[in-house]
Design a protein around this motif. Structure first.
Motif, PDB file in Angstrom:
ATOM      1  N   LEU A   1       0.828  -1.207   0.000  1.00 39.87           N
ATOM      2  CA  LEU A   1       0.000   0.000   0.000  1.00 39.87           C
ATOM      3  C   LEU A   1       0.863   1.259   0.000  1.00 39.87           C
ATOM      4  CD1 LEU A   1      -2.806   1.221   0.089  1.00 39.87           C
ATOM      5  CD2 LEU A   1      -2.737   1.045   2.582  1.00 39.87           C
ATOM      6  N   LYS A   2       1.946   1.264   0.765  1.00 40.80           N
ATOM      7  CA  LYS A   2       2.859   2.416   0.778  1.00 40.80           C
ATOM      8  C   LYS A   2       3.437   2.668  -0.613  1.00 40.80           C
ATOM      9  CE  LYS A   2       4.364   1.982   5.582  1.00 40.80           C
ATOM     10  NZ  LYS A   2       5.492   1.689   6.474  1.00 40.80           N
ATOM     11  N   ILE A   3       3.806   1.597  -1.322  1.00 39.95           N
ATOM     12  CA  ILE A   3       4.363   1.742  -2.671  1.00 39.95           C
ATOM     13  C   ILE A   3       3.315   2.286  -3.633  1.00 39.95           C
ATOM     14  CG2 ILE A   3       5.289   0.453  -4.652  1.00 39.95           C
ATOM     15  CD1 ILE A   3       6.642  -1.413  -2.556  1.00 39.95           C
ATOM     16  N   VAL A   4       2.086   1.788  -3.538  1.00 39.25           N
ATOM     17  CA  VAL A   4       1.008   2.262  -4.414  1.00 39.25           C
ATOM     18  C   VAL A   4       0.762   3.747  -4.181  1.00 39.25           C
ATOM     19  CG1 VAL A   4      -1.470   2.105  -4.870  1.00 39.25           C
ATOM     20  CG2 VAL A   4      -0.108   0.019  -4.662  1.00 39.25           C
ATOM     21  N   ILE A   5       0.655   4.147  -2.933  1.00 39.67           N
ATOM     22  CA  ILE A   5       0.400   5.560  -2.606  1.00 39.67           C
ATOM     23  C   ILE A   5       1.551   6.440  -3.093  1.00 39.67           C
ATOM     24  CG2 ILE A   5       0.179   7.216  -0.697  1.00 39.67           C
ATOM     25  CD1 ILE A   5      -1.441   4.975   0.764  1.00 39.67           C
ATOM     26  N   ALA A   6       2.782   6.007  -2.871  1.00 38.56           N
ATOM     27  CA  ALA A   6       3.936   6.793  -3.325  1.00 38.56           C
ATOM     28  C   ALA A   6       3.952   6.898  -4.846  1.00 38.56           C
ATOM     29  CB  ALA A   6       5.226   6.147  -2.817  1.00 38.56           C
ATOM     30  N   ASN A   7       3.629   5.817  -5.549  1.00 39.02           N
ATOM     31  CA  ASN A   7       3.581   5.864  -7.012  1.00 39.02           C
ATOM     32  C   ASN A   7       2.468   6.785  -7.510  1.00 39.02           C
ATOM     33  OD1 ASN A   7       5.713   4.414  -8.220  1.00 39.02           O
ATOM     34  ND2 ASN A   7       4.757   2.476  -7.696  1.00 39.02           N
ATOM     35  N   LEU A   8       1.328   6.783  -6.845  1.00 39.84           N
ATOM     36  CA  LEU A   8       0.249   7.693  -7.239  1.00 39.84           C
ATOM     37  C   LEU A   8       0.669   9.150  -7.066  1.00 39.84           C
ATOM     38  CD1 LEU A   8      -2.850   5.834  -5.768  1.00 39.84           C
ATOM     39  CD2 LEU A   8      -2.372   6.261  -8.195  1.00 39.84           C
ATOM     40  N   LYS A   9       1.352   9.449  -5.976  1.00 40.59           N
ATOM     41  CA  LYS A   9       1.804  10.822  -5.733  1.00 40.59           C
ATOM     42  C   LYS A   9       2.755  11.296  -6.826  1.00 40.59           C
ATOM     43  CE  LYS A   9       1.288  10.907  -0.720  1.00 40.59           C
ATOM     44  NZ  LYS A   9       1.970  10.934   0.588  1.00 40.59           N
ATOM     45  N   VAL A  10       3.734  10.466  -7.175  1.00 44.22           N
ATOM     46  CA  VAL A  10       4.690  10.899  -8.211  1.00 44.22           C
ATOM     47  C   VAL A  10       4.037  10.915  -9.593  1.00 44.22           C
ATOM     48  CG1 VAL A  10       6.747  10.239  -6.913  1.00 44.22           C
ATOM     49  CG2 VAL A  10       5.737   8.595  -8.505  1.00 44.22           C
ATOM     50  N   PHE A  11       3.100  10.007  -9.844  1.00 45.44           N
ATOM     51  CA  PHE A  11       2.412   9.988 -11.131  1.00 45.44           C
ATOM     52  C   PHE A  11       1.654  11.296 -11.345  1.00 45.44           C
ATOM     53  CE2 PHE A  11      -1.507   9.274 -13.535  1.00 45.44           C
ATOM     54  CZ  PHE A  11      -0.989   8.809 -14.745  1.00 45.44           C
ATOM     55  N   PHE A  12       0.897  11.726 -10.337  1.00 42.90           N
ATOM     56  CA  PHE A  12       0.115  12.949 -10.478  1.00 42.90           C
ATOM     57  C   PHE A  12       0.972  14.210 -10.375  1.00 42.90           C
ATOM     58  CE2 PHE A  12      -3.359   9.960  -9.435  1.00 42.90           C
ATOM     59  CZ  PHE A  12      -4.138  10.174 -10.572  1.00 42.90           C
ATOM     60  N   SER A  13       2.234  14.041 -10.044  1.00 44.07           N
ATOM     61  CA  SER A  13       3.192  15.163 -10.064  1.00 44.07           C
ATOM     62  C   SER A  13       4.028  15.124 -11.330  1.00 44.07           C
ATOM     63  CB  SER A  13       4.107  15.093  -8.837  1.00 44.07           C
ATOM     64  OG  SER A  13       3.363  15.170  -7.658  1.00 44.07           O
ATOM     65  N   ASN A  14       3.657  14.248 -12.270  1.00 41.65           N
ATOM     66  CA  ASN A  14       4.397  14.069 -13.534  1.00 41.65           C
ATOM     67  C   ASN A  14       5.859  13.718 -13.317  1.00 41.65           C
ATOM     68  OD1 ASN A  14       2.197  14.493 -15.261  1.00 41.65           O
ATOM     69  ND2 ASN A  14       2.360  16.703 -14.981  1.00 41.65           N
ATOM     70  N   GLU A  15       6.114  12.920 -12.306  1.00 41.65           N
ATOM     71  CA  GLU A  15       7.461  12.438 -12.023  1.00 41.65           C
ATOM     72  C   GLU A  15       7.525  10.951 -12.367  1.00 41.65           C
ATOM     73  OE1 GLU A  15       8.616  13.395  -8.011  1.00 41.65           O
ATOM     74  OE2 GLU A  15       7.567  15.325  -8.104  1.00 41.65           O
ATOM     75  N   PRO A  16       8.743  10.406 -12.528  1.00 44.47           N
ATOM     76  CA  PRO A  16       8.862   8.977 -12.834  1.00 44.47           C
ATOM     77  C   PRO A  16       8.343   8.118 -11.672  1.00 44.47           C
ATOM     78  CG  PRO A  16      10.959  10.110 -13.141  1.00 44.47           C
ATOM     79  CD  PRO A  16      10.028  11.079 -12.509  1.00 44.47           C
ATOM     80  N   LEU A  17       7.725   7.011 -12.026  1.00 43.64           N
ATOM     81  CA  LEU A  17       7.225   6.094 -11.011  1.00 43.64           C
ATOM     82  C   LEU A  17       8.378   5.487 -10.229  1.00 43.64           C
ATOM     83  CD1 LEU A  17       4.483   4.195 -13.024  1.00 43.64           C
ATOM     84  CD2 LEU A  17       4.152   6.033 -11.362  1.00 43.64           C
ATOM     85  N   LEU A  18       8.143   5.189  -8.967  1.00 42.02           N
ATOM     86  CA  LEU A  18       9.143   4.565  -8.106  1.00 42.02           C
ATOM     87  C   LEU A  18       9.318   3.097  -8.482  1.00 42.02           C
ATOM     88  CD1 LEU A  18       7.940   6.096  -4.754  1.00 42.02           C
ATOM     89  CD2 LEU A  18       9.776   6.907  -6.232  1.00 42.02           C
ATOM     90  N   SER A  19       8.222   2.463  -8.885  1.00 39.34           N
ATOM     91  CA  SER A  19       8.260   1.083  -9.351  1.00 39.34           C
ATOM     92  C   SER A  19       7.194   0.946 -10.423  1.00 39.34           C
ATOM     93  CB  SER A  19       8.003   0.101  -8.208  1.00 39.34           C
ATOM     94  OG  SER A  19       6.733   0.315  -7.647  1.00 39.34           O
ATOM     95  N   SER A  20       7.498   0.172 -11.430  1.00 41.85           N
ATOM     96  CA  SER A  20       6.525   0.007 -12.508  1.00 41.85           C
ATOM     97  C   SER A  20       6.630  -1.397 -13.079  1.00 41.85           C
ATOM     98  CB  SER A  20       6.762   1.048 -13.600  1.00 41.85           C
ATOM     99  OG  SER A  20       8.020   0.862 -14.181  1.00 41.85           O
ATOM    100  N   VAL A  21       5.606  -1.803 -13.781  1.00 39.88           N
ATOM    101  CA  VAL A  21       5.582  -3.089 -14.453  1.00 39.88           C
ATOM    102  C   VAL A  21       5.636  -2.810 -15.943  1.00 39.88           C
ATOM    103  CG1 VAL A  21       4.258  -5.189 -14.864  1.00 39.88           C
ATOM    104  CG2 VAL A  21       4.224  -4.106 -12.605  1.00 39.88           C
ATOM    105  N   THR A  22       6.561  -3.457 -16.620  1.00 37.35           N
ATOM    106  CA  THR A  22       6.699  -3.255 -18.053  1.00 37.35           C
ATOM    107  C   THR A  22       6.625  -4.590 -18.769  1.00 37.35           C
ATOM    108  OG1 THR A  22       9.090  -3.468 -18.001  1.00 37.35           O
ATOM    109  CG2 THR A  22       8.195  -1.249 -17.682  1.00 37.35           C
ATOM    110  N   ASP A  23       6.529  -4.529 -20.091  1.00 38.31           N
ATOM    111  CA  ASP A  23       6.496  -5.734 -20.909  1.00 38.31           C
ATOM    112  C   ASP A  23       7.885  -6.234 -21.243  1.00 38.31           C
ATOM    113  OD1 ASP A  23       3.753  -5.751 -20.947  1.00 38.31           O
ATOM    114  OD2 ASP A  23       3.617  -4.574 -22.781  1.00 38.31           O
ATOM    115  N   ASP A  24       8.909  -5.579 -20.756  1.00 33.37           N
ATOM    116  CA  ASP A  24      10.286  -5.946 -21.104  1.00 33.37           C
ATOM    117  C   ASP A  24      10.646  -7.319 -20.601  1.00 33.37           C
ATOM    118  OD1 ASP A  24      10.165  -3.408 -21.957  1.00 33.37           O
ATOM    119  OD2 ASP A  24      11.672  -2.602 -20.582  1.00 33.37           O
TER     120      ASP A  24
END
Length: 92
Positions: free
Chosen positions: A69-92
């Motif tokens: 939950l802490k990671i999700v909240i932190a990622n939402l904060k940076v996403f809505f601040s147009n900053e890079p996500l702290l952790s993300s899932v990619t197709d790589d």
């Protein structure tokens, strides 16, 4: 040499009645289970044998849920601040 069976994947992989018979007869040295054929019911025979270790199968613990939950909240904060996500899932 007798083997030890460990099942932490899927309860249906082990026929528990046959497992009990093999444990009692000494054909299998021991077993460790955290999943059960008819979960949440655990055969009483398994609960009383000395050569059996039983555990609860927990994919998520309260601590791991809080951390996720802490990671999700932190990622939402940076996403809505147009900053890079702290952790993300990619197709790589």
């Amino acid at each position: 040499m007798m083997g030890v069976i460990v099942n932490v994947g899927c309860g249906a992989l082990i026929n528990e009645k046959e497992l009990v018979k093999c444990l009692v007869r000494g054909k299998i040295r021991g077993t460790g289970l955290d999943v059960f054929e008819n979960a949440p019911d655990v055969p009483q025979e398994l609960c009383v044998l000395e050569n059996v270790v039983l555990s609860l199968h927990k994919l998520f613990t309260p601590k791991s849920c809080k951390n996720a939950l802490k990671i999700v909240i932190a990622n939402l904060k940076v996403f809505f601040s147009n900053e890079p996500l702290l952790s993300s899932v990619t197709d790589d």
